[in-house]
Scaffold this motif. Structure first.
Motif, mmCIF file in Angstrom:
data_model
loop_
_atom_site.group_PDB
_atom_site.id
_atom_site.type_symbol
_atom_site.label_atom_id
_atom_site.label_comp_id
_atom_site.label_asym_id
_atom_site.label_seq_id
_atom_site.Cartn_x
_atom_site.Cartn_y
_atom_site.Cartn_z
ATOM 1 N N THR A 138 7.579 -18.990 5.944
ATOM 2 C CA THR A 138 6.100 -19.022 6.358
ATOM 3 C C THR A 138 5.468 -18.250 5.434
ATOM 4 N N THR A 139 5.744 -16.831 5.339
ATOM 5 C CA THR A 139 5.482 -15.781 4.701
ATOM 6 C C THR A 139 5.508 -16.085 3.247
ATOM 7 N N VAL A 140 4.393 -16.183 2.400
ATOM 8 C CA VAL A 140 4.294 -16.273 0.753
ATOM 9 C C VAL A 140 3.770 -14.994 0.358
ATOM 10 N N ASP A 141 2.578 -14.326 0.527
ATOM 11 C CA ASP A 141 2.114 -13.093 0.220
ATOM 12 C C ASP A 141 2.472 -12.112 1.103
ATOM 13 N N PRO A 142 2.708 -10.993 0.503
ATOM 14 C CA PRO A 142 2.943 -9.379 1.321
ATOM 15 C C PRO A 142 1.706 -9.372 2.283
ATOM 16 N N VAL A 143 1.840 -8.840 3.347
ATOM 17 C CA VAL A 143 0.836 -8.579 4.098
ATOM 18 C C VAL A 143 0.784 -7.243 4.782
ATOM 19 N N ASP A 144 -0.203 -6.518 4.308
ATOM 20 C CA ASP A 144 -0.149 -5.172 4.598
ATOM 21 C C ASP A 144 -0.716 -4.926 5.930
ATOM 22 N N GLU A 145 0.241 -4.218 6.794
ATOM 23 C CA GLU A 145 -0.345 -3.764 8.172
ATOM 24 C C GLU A 145 -0.236 -2.477 8.484
ATOM 25 N N LEU A 146 -1.433 -1.793 8.974
ATOM 26 C CA LEU A 146 -1.200 -0.447 9.618
ATOM 27 C C LEU A 146 -1.081 -0.386 11.035
ATOM 28 N N ILE A 147 0.215 0.279 11.206
ATOM 29 C CA ILE A 147 0.925 -0.021 12.625
ATOM 30 C C ILE A 147 1.094 1.601 13.271
ATOM 31 N N SER A 148 0.819 1.844 14.468
ATOM 32 C CA SER A 148 0.942 3.083 15.151
ATOM 33 C C SER A 148 2.458 3.300 15.747
ATOM 34 N N LEU A 149 3.071 3.953 15.244
ATOM 35 C CA LEU A 149 4.373 4.139 15.625
ATOM 36 C C LEU A 149 4.717 5.744 15.871
ATOM 37 N N GLY A 150 5.391 6.271 16.948
ATOM 38 C CA GLY A 150 5.733 7.508 17.040
ATOM 39 C C GLY A 150 4.492 8.489 16.938
ATOM 40 N N ASP A 151 3.286 8.153 17.313
ATOM 41 C CA ASP A 151 2.148 9.011 17.429
ATOM 42 C C ASP A 151 1.446 8.901 15.911
ATOM 43 N N ARG A 152 1.964 8.107 14.882
ATOM 44 C CA ARG A 152 1.332 8.369 13.529
ATOM 45 C C ARG A 152 1.251 6.864 12.995
#
Length: 453
Positions: A225-239
């Motif tokens: 389903t995924t073709v292009d890389p998708v950049d995502e900013l995700i908050s984990l561990g307070d950063r």
């Protein structure tokens, strides 16, 4: 023997390099031209249409400017179903590139297939450098001039085989590349970059959505389903972390077609942009050749490594025991990798990914002071000297850590160090200094004997 240690200290973890794609029909000399640009024989060259290596993305440099060079598959209009795939492959290749080198064989001239690609290039609007290949002398320069009719601008007469005109062509490529960024990405204060990789349909997008706490990428039971890389900013561990969700890597790049082919290239590029890679493996299935190859890609790229075994909560005791044996047998070479058992569907233990990534990044950036390193190696070598071979026993004279990200060590020795002894030294380095979750590179430089006058 002298192994290259100061070779290429590239900005692999910083701003992505510009991409130059080499495109054209089969047997026009694309791979030969790629080898000419690289200055070494990397791409497979064979007088048979359709020959393509697994690794088709290369680090290249010209006049001090670094870029990524893509050697693409040839377009054969007579191949089954290829007429429709010409447009698909050309469009995706051009979209991925900043500059396109379009190679045409002047001994054949512009064909209908060349004209079809030209139409795609015009619609894309990307800069195109026209390489008129196989111009081996003045008699064929007139044939190169005839390619003005393609409407892509000045044809650059080159001989990929002999190197003629390749410098002028590369100057034109550099002139067409986007300007280099004025400053690099701040690795210390910016979000750490994580490539989420794995074979198709192992749950990469599901894991990304679970980490994000919302549906950010499309999830479907259909692999790919995924073709292009998708950049995502995700908050984990307070950063914040920058995750790159990538398309699943197929069994072999050459077996993939169209979008899948270039999705594999982009996955490799995502690894180059990342600092740490999370390789997701379906624990409910036996370890596959694709899983092992992806792990090797991460190791070769020199990235910190976390292996996440998905669907672990669904395994019975028999499968868990079998998987442990598979890991001990097939992944012994990367026993240093961080390991996490997770469930992308339920979120079980996904919080442990942060600790694993932090540990891997800490090992990846570790630097050992030279004095401490030599004191340690002195003790190790004294207790376990190199075996005597041919009446000679090589000695380690001096050692230094040339780089981190990943850790690279240079050993200056009086003779060749066998691979088994280097592996022994790597194990002892890990025992002493950690380096969990990161590959280590050991290079040996043999001191040359000075002749006495």
């Amino acid at each position: 023997m002298s192994e290259p240690v100061e070779a290429v200290e590239a900005d692999t973890g910083q701003v992505p390099l510009p991409v130059v794609a080499v495109v054209g029909r089969p047997n026009v000399g694309k791979s030969t031209l790629v080898n000419r640009i690289l200055g070494r024989r990397e791409a497979v060259v064979e007088d048979v249409p359709g020959v393509t290596r697994d690794r088709v993305a290369y680090d290249a440099e010209w006049a001090g400017r670094a870029f990524t060079l893509l050697d693409t598959g040839g377009w054969d209009p007579e191949g089954q179903g290829m007429a429709a795939r010409i447009t698909a492959q050309a469009e995706i290749a051009v979209v991925a590139a900043d500059v396109v080198i379009f190679v045409v064989d002047v001994t054949v001239g512009a064909t209908d297939a060349d004209e079809a690609v030209v139409r795609v290039l015009r619609r894309a609007g990307k800069p195109v450098v026209l390489a008129a290949n196989k111009v081996d002398g003045p008699t064929t320069e007139a044939d190169a001039a005839a390619l003005w009719n393609l409407g892509l601008g000045e044809p650059h007469p080159v001989s990929a085989l002999h190197g003629r005109g390749s410098g002028d062509m590369l100057d034109a490529v550099l002139a067409a590349l986007p300007d280099a960024p004025p400053e690099s990405f701040d690795e210390e204060t910016g979000p750490r970059r994580v490539a989420l990789v794995g074979k198709p349909n192992v749950g990469k997008s599901s894991l990304l959505n679970k980490l994000a706490g919302e549906d950010r990428v499309v999830v479907d039971a259909v692999a790919g389903t995924t073709v292009d890389p998708v950049d995502e900013l995700i908050s984990l561990g307070d950063r914040e972390w920058r995750f790159i969700d990538t398309a699943g890597i197929r069994r072999r790049v050459r077996e993939a077609s169209g979008a899948e082919y270039y999705a594999s290239l982009r996955t490799a590029a995502a690894l180059e942009r990342a600092e740490v890679a999370v390789v997701l493996i379906d624990a409910s299935e036996p370890l596959a050749e694709q899983d092992l190859r992806i792990i090797s890609m991460v190791e070769e790229a020199g990235r910190a490594l976390v292996i996440a075994y998905n669907k672990w909560d669904l395994l019975d005791d028999e499968r868990r025991e079998m998987l442990e044996r598979e890991i001990d047998r097939q992944l012994i070479r990367v026993s240093w990798a961080m390991r996490v058992n997770v469930s992308a569907l339920t979120g079980w233990h996904v919080d442990r990914l942060v600790r694993a990534m932090d540990t891997a990044l800490e090992g990846w950036t570790t630097r050992v002071p030279t004095a401490k390193l030599n004191a340690f190696l002195g003790e190790v070598v004294s207790a376990h000297p190199h075996p005597v071979r041919g009446g000679k026993q090589p000695r380690i004279l001096f050692a230094t850590q040339a780089d981190s990200r990943p850790p690279r060590f240079v050993l200056f020795a009086s003779g060749f160090l066998e691979a088994s002894y280097r592996r022994f030294l790597e194990r002892r380095l890990r025992e002493q200094f950690g380096f969990a979750g990161t590959p280590i590179e050991l290079s040996v430089r043999v001191r040359e004997r000075r002749s006495r006058s």
